[in-house]
Design a protein around this motif. Sequence first.
Motif, PDB file in Angstrom:
ATOM      1  N   GLU A 370      24.056 -72.007  38.463  1.00  0.00           N
ATOM      2  CA  GLU A 370      24.497 -71.586  39.785  1.00  0.00           C
ATOM      3  C   GLU A 370      23.603 -72.219  40.852  1.00  0.00           C
ATOM      4  OE1 GLU A 370      24.687 -67.340  39.780  1.00  0.00           O
ATOM      5  OE2 GLU A 370      26.297 -67.258  38.281  1.00  0.00           O
ATOM      6  N   GLY A 371      24.233 -72.773  41.867  1.00  0.00           N
ATOM      7  CA  GLY A 371      23.496 -73.461  42.925  1.00  0.00           C
ATOM      8  C   GLY A 371      23.273 -74.939  42.666  1.00  0.00           C
ATOM      9  N   CYS A 372      23.659 -75.426  41.485  1.00  0.00           N
ATOM     10  CA  CYS A 372      23.454 -76.830  41.132  1.00  0.00           C
ATOM     11  C   CYS A 372      24.626 -77.689  41.608  1.00  0.00           C
ATOM     12  CB  CYS A 372      23.279 -76.990  39.626  1.00  0.00           C
ATOM     13  SG  CYS A 372      21.771 -76.241  38.986  1.00  0.00           S
ATOM     14  N   ASN A 373      24.324 -78.937  41.922  1.00  0.00           N
ATOM     15  CA  ASN A 373      25.321 -79.874  42.422  1.00  0.00           C
ATOM     16  C   ASN A 373      26.136 -80.456  41.274  1.00  0.00           C
ATOM     17  OD1 ASN A 373      25.991 -82.922  43.118  1.00  0.00           O
ATOM     18  ND2 ASN A 373      25.880 -81.816  45.053  1.00  0.00           N
ATOM     19  N   VAL A 374      27.462 -80.426  41.386  1.00  0.00           N
ATOM     20  CA  VAL A 374      28.336 -80.868  40.303  1.00  0.00           C
ATOM     21  C   VAL A 374      28.176 -82.363  40.033  1.00  0.00           C
ATOM     22  CG1 VAL A 374      30.755 -81.214  39.655  1.00  0.00           C
ATOM     23  CG2 VAL A 374      30.013 -79.005  40.563  1.00  0.00           C
ATOM     24  N   GLN A 375      28.110 -83.181  41.066  1.00  0.00           N
ATOM     25  CA  GLN A 375      27.970 -84.624  40.862  1.00  0.00           C
ATOM     26  C   GLN A 375      26.677 -84.946  40.121  1.00  0.00           C
ATOM     27  OE1 GLN A 375      30.281 -87.312  42.042  1.00  0.00           O
ATOM     28  NE2 GLN A 375      29.074 -88.123  40.343  1.00  0.00           N
ATOM     29  N   GLU A 376      25.601 -84.280  40.501  1.00  0.00           N
ATOM     30  CA  GLU A 376      24.312 -84.536  39.843  1.00  0.00           C
ATOM     31  C   GLU A 376      24.358 -84.105  38.381  1.00  0.00           C
ATOM     32  OE1 GLU A 376      21.412 -82.536  42.200  1.00  0.00           O
ATOM     33  OE2 GLU A 376      21.661 -83.884  43.933  1.00  0.00           O
ATOM     34  N   LEU A 377      24.973 -82.969  38.101  1.00  0.00           N
ATOM     35  CA  LEU A 377      25.063 -82.501  36.712  1.00  0.00           C
ATOM     36  C   LEU A 377      25.933 -83.436  35.881  1.00  0.00           C
ATOM     37  CD1 LEU A 377      25.527 -78.694  37.431  1.00  0.00           C
ATOM     38  CD2 LEU A 377      23.534 -79.750  36.357  1.00  0.00           C
ATOM     39  N   ALA A 378      27.034 -83.926  36.459  1.00  0.00           N
ATOM     40  CA  ALA A 378      27.905 -84.853  35.742  1.00  0.00           C
ATOM     41  C   ALA A 378      27.186 -86.173  35.472  1.00  0.00           C
ATOM     42  CB  ALA A 378      29.176 -85.096  36.543  1.00  0.00           C
ATOM     43  N   ASP A 379      26.429 -86.645  36.454  1.00  0.00           N
ATOM     44  CA  ASP A 379      25.674 -87.893  36.268  1.00  0.00           C
ATOM     45  C   ASP A 379      24.654 -87.748  35.146  1.00  0.00           C
ATOM     46  OD1 ASP A 379      27.099 -89.057  38.310  1.00  0.00           O
ATOM     47  OD2 ASP A 379      25.518 -88.821  39.823  1.00  0.00           O
ATOM     48  N   GLU A 380      23.985 -86.597  35.103  1.00  0.00           N
ATOM     49  CA  GLU A 380      22.997 -86.355  34.046  1.00  0.00           C
ATOM     50  C   GLU A 380      23.654 -86.356  32.674  1.00  0.00           C
ATOM     51  OE1 GLU A 380      20.954 -82.734  34.865  1.00  0.00           O
ATOM     52  OE2 GLU A 380      20.153 -83.423  36.796  1.00  0.00           O
ATOM     53  N   ALA A 381      24.884 -85.852  32.609  1.00  0.00           N
ATOM     54  CA  ALA A 381      25.604 -85.781  31.338  1.00  0.00           C
ATOM     55  C   ALA A 381      26.332 -87.081  31.006  1.00  0.00           C
ATOM     56  CB  ALA A 381      26.601 -84.622  31.368  1.00  0.00           C
ATOM     57  N   GLY A 382      26.355 -88.017  31.955  1.00  0.00           N
ATOM     58  CA  GLY A 382      27.055 -89.277  31.729  1.00  0.00           C
ATOM     59  C   GLY A 382      28.568 -89.106  31.700  1.00  0.00           C
ATOM     60  N   GLN A 383      29.094 -88.164  32.473  1.00  0.00           N
ATOM     61  CA  GLN A 383      30.528 -87.882  32.491  1.00  0.00           C
ATOM     62  C   GLN A 383      31.102 -88.056  33.889  1.00  0.00           C
ATOM     63  OE1 GLN A 383      30.226 -83.781  30.466  1.00  0.00           O
ATOM     64  NE2 GLN A 383      32.242 -84.504  29.795  1.00  0.00           N
ATOM     65  N   ASP A 384      32.406 -88.279  33.953  1.00  0.00           N
ATOM     66  CA  ASP A 384      33.097 -88.170  35.224  1.00  0.00           C
ATOM     67  C   ASP A 384      33.008 -86.708  35.660  1.00  0.00           C
ATOM     68  OD1 ASP A 384      35.534 -89.765  36.864  1.00  0.00           O
ATOM     69  OD2 ASP A 384      35.631 -87.557  36.949  1.00  0.00           O
ATOM     70  N   PRO A 385      32.798 -86.426  36.953  1.00  0.00           N
ATOM     71  CA  PRO A 385      32.655 -85.030  37.372  1.00  0.00           C
ATOM     72  C   PRO A 385      33.887 -84.171  37.081  1.00  0.00           C
ATOM     73  CG  PRO A 385      32.743 -86.518  39.271  1.00  0.00           C
ATOM     74  CD  PRO A 385      32.549 -87.358  38.057  1.00  0.00           C
ATOM     75  N   VAL A 386      35.086 -84.772  37.064  1.00  0.00           N
ATOM     76  CA  VAL A 386      36.277 -83.995  36.708  1.00  0.00           C
ATOM     77  C   VAL A 386      36.169 -83.490  35.279  1.00  0.00           C
ATOM     78  CG1 VAL A 386      38.750 -84.161  36.223  1.00  0.00           C
ATOM     79  CG2 VAL A 386      37.838 -85.050  38.379  1.00  0.00           C
ATOM     80  N   ASP A 387      35.792 -84.376  34.346  1.00  0.00           N
ATOM     81  CA  ASP A 387      35.640 -83.958  32.946  1.00  0.00           C
ATOM     82  C   ASP A 387      34.548 -82.921  32.800  1.00  0.00           C
ATOM     83  OD1 ASP A 387      37.647 -85.573  31.739  1.00  0.00           O
ATOM     84  OD2 ASP A 387      36.329 -87.315  31.855  1.00  0.00           O
ATOM     85  N   TRP A 388      33.432 -83.159  33.484  1.00  0.00           N
ATOM     86  CA  TRP A 388      32.302 -82.239  33.320  1.00  0.00           C
ATOM     87  C   TRP A 388      32.668 -80.838  33.815  1.00  0.00           C
ATOM     88  CZ3 TRP A 388      29.328 -78.888  36.047  1.00  0.00           C
ATOM     89  CH2 TRP A 388      28.179 -78.433  35.413  1.00  0.00           C
ATOM     90  N   VAL A 389      33.236 -80.738  35.023  1.00  0.00           N
ATOM     91  CA  VAL A 389      33.480 -79.421  35.593  1.00  0.00           C
ATOM     92  C   VAL A 389      34.581 -78.681  34.833  1.00  0.00           C
ATOM     93  CG1 VAL A 389      35.220 -80.034  37.363  1.00  0.00           C
ATOM     94  CG2 VAL A 389      33.582 -78.206  37.815  1.00  0.00           C
ATOM     95  N   LEU A 390      35.601 -79.401  34.368  1.00  0.00           N
ATOM     96  CA  LEU A 390      36.663 -78.728  33.616  1.00  0.00           C
ATOM     97  C   LEU A 390      36.187 -78.303  32.235  1.00  0.00           C
ATOM     98  CD1 LEU A 390      39.800 -80.840  34.621  1.00  0.00           C
ATOM     99  CD2 LEU A 390      39.190 -78.537  35.395  1.00  0.00           C
ATOM    100  N   ASP A 391      35.325 -79.096  31.618  1.00  0.00           N
ATOM    101  CA  ASP A 391      34.752 -78.676  30.332  1.00  0.00           C
ATOM    102  C   ASP A 391      33.975 -77.378  30.482  1.00  0.00           C
ATOM    103  OD1 ASP A 391      35.805 -80.864  29.013  1.00  0.00           O
ATOM    104  OD2 ASP A 391      33.924 -82.010  28.979  1.00  0.00           O
ATOM    105  N   VAL A 392      33.163 -77.307  31.526  1.00  0.00           N
ATOM    106  CA  VAL A 392      32.357 -76.099  31.756  1.00  0.00           C
ATOM    107  C   VAL A 392      33.267 -74.912  32.079  1.00  0.00           C
ATOM    108  CG1 VAL A 392      30.620 -75.040  33.252  1.00  0.00           C
ATOM    109  CG2 VAL A 392      30.324 -77.397  32.470  1.00  0.00           C
ATOM    110  N   ALA A 393      34.306 -75.145  32.897  1.00  0.00           N
ATOM    111  CA  ALA A 393      35.226 -74.059  33.252  1.00  0.00           C
ATOM    112  C   ALA A 393      35.954 -73.522  32.023  1.00  0.00           C
ATOM    113  CB  ALA A 393      36.225 -74.557  34.292  1.00  0.00           C
ATOM    114  N   LEU A 394      36.405 -74.410  31.155  1.00  0.00           N
ATOM    115  CA  LEU A 394      37.115 -73.976  29.953  1.00  0.00           C
ATOM    116  C   LEU A 394      36.182 -73.230  29.004  1.00  0.00           C
ATOM    117  CD1 LEU A 394      39.275 -77.154  29.361  1.00  0.00           C
ATOM    118  CD2 LEU A 394      40.148 -74.861  29.878  1.00  0.00           C
ATOM    119  N   GLU A 395      34.967 -73.690  28.913  1.00  0.00           N
ATOM    120  CA  GLU A 395      33.998 -73.010  28.048  1.00  0.00           C
ATOM    121  C   GLU A 395      33.747 -71.586  28.552  1.00  0.00           C
ATOM    122  OE1 GLU A 395      29.367 -73.644  26.484  1.00  0.00           O
ATOM    123  OE2 GLU A 395      30.394 -75.212  27.626  1.00  0.00           O
TER     124      GLU A 395
END
Length: 557
Positions: A370-395
């Motif tokens: 919570e409070g973390c930037n989605v683009q930064e988290l996706a970059d750290e994971a090496g993912q497109d931000p759409v994939d990263w955020v939807l993966d987290v939402a589904l989980e």
Amino acid sequence: MAYDLKITGGTIIDGTGAPRYVGDVGISDGKVVALGTAPAEATQTIDATGRIVCPGFVDIHTHYDAQIMWDRLLSCSPWHGVTTIVMGNCGFSVAPTRPEHRDLIMRTLENVEGMSVDALRAGLGDWGFETFPQYLDALESNGAAVNMAALIGHTAARMYVMGEEATEREGTPEEIAAQRDLVAEALRAGALGFATSKAATHVGYEGRPVPSRAATTDEIVEIAQALGDAGGVMQATVGRGLSHDEFARIAETTGAHVSWTALLGSARGPGSHRAELERAREIADRGLPVFPQVAVQPIQFEMSWKAPFIYEALRCFTPVSQSDLEGRKQYYADPDWRAEFKEKAGTGGKIGDRWARTEISWLPHNPELEGCNVQELADEAGQDPVDWVLDVALEADLDMRIVQDVINHDPDDIDELLHDPTTVIGLSDAGAHASQLCDAKYSTEFLQTFVRGRQSFDLETAVHMLTQRPAEVFGIADRGTLAEGKPADVVVFDADEVGHLGKRRVYDLPAGADRLISDATGIDAVVVNGTIIRRDGADAVDPHGPLPGKLLRNGKG
């Protein structure tokens, strides 16, 4: 004579743009009876030494049409100095509505305005009105802490005439004439004007366009002619087939003021608002009363993937909007659907830059994010931000919220728009998107950021922009200035402290539904028609007792 209320020693700014001066305000029978010098005694006194004393703020773009029926204090607008509100914007009035269409209207409001349908059902109960004149009577009988003016909405009128087909097709000449008659009837009863929308973001129940979006330009222009017959303002939300040329045409053929939402900073790319401003100036130079509304803060939405309002204008979200919860999860997991979404919103997509302005606001499944930037988290994971955020939402089984600065996020752009003489401050959307945003704080945001912070405006100009200017654009008489003989709508505030504390989520709507609210700072007192309704950050009137707000029929009252 003795005054009912006396405000002493304050720095008076009367709303006209005239220079400030130190003096007293005497109030009797709901009106200002002395200004500058007020020698008599008073039943109540407010010491305003070191404070600004000015007219109450006029909010021309709210959606309190339903909330006002259960929340007579209209929280949280008065907290921020608002003493007059206009409802029915974007065409989303709750009248006229036939009993058999009530659920459809509530489901439309749930989707397009982020209002819980459970809250609407519980709050509106048996409604108690069908026609627009009956709705105005209900408002007057119910009462409110602040003054109210109401626009009749195109979506409601179209549904009333055409039923569910209003979302599907053009109107016939007879149906258009019937809608014009409804608007004329509403204006005779005291409606402030007529409101409509062609905005692609206005998606109703089952993913359908709201009824006004199915109307042709000619239908809108024809209905608006009722304003030329009876007077009134038109508010319109811009969309395909409804923009500068159409607004100029309506203003020219009716003589009515037209105020449209919204002229936002860099909405179609960096600097794109300048071309819109140029068109607005060209229309103003022709002498036509067309006024773009501008927002004083970023258009920032907090969104759950269960109700993805931010993205519903994208074609790939149409089937998502038509699905239940399980269906939505299936789309979010589907690689082909994601590819379509990423084409628009992924890395390199037209709106892919938004992820850099997006944070996780709620994720009970993984609260440390919570409070973390989605683009930064996706970059750290090496993912497109759409994939990263939807993966987290589904989980998280979609138990996740993100907050995103969608547009209008550059304060320099906002500053430029605010300084243009064609524009008017609006788009607070107070009462709408209740679980997604809280821009009812627009007035304190403006004073905090653009007056005290950036020093872009002096206080005299800023108060004029919040008071007399919107009142005049919308034809609201006797509000927006302090003058002897006028209604005593007054705000007392500390110029060094006025502002807000951001947003917080509460669960106080009917049926326990949630919403976002914002607390104000530096507002000492709010007075409506001579009655103190807020004092030192707390309500000063009984929500169940008599309240001082008036229904401003045709902008008067």
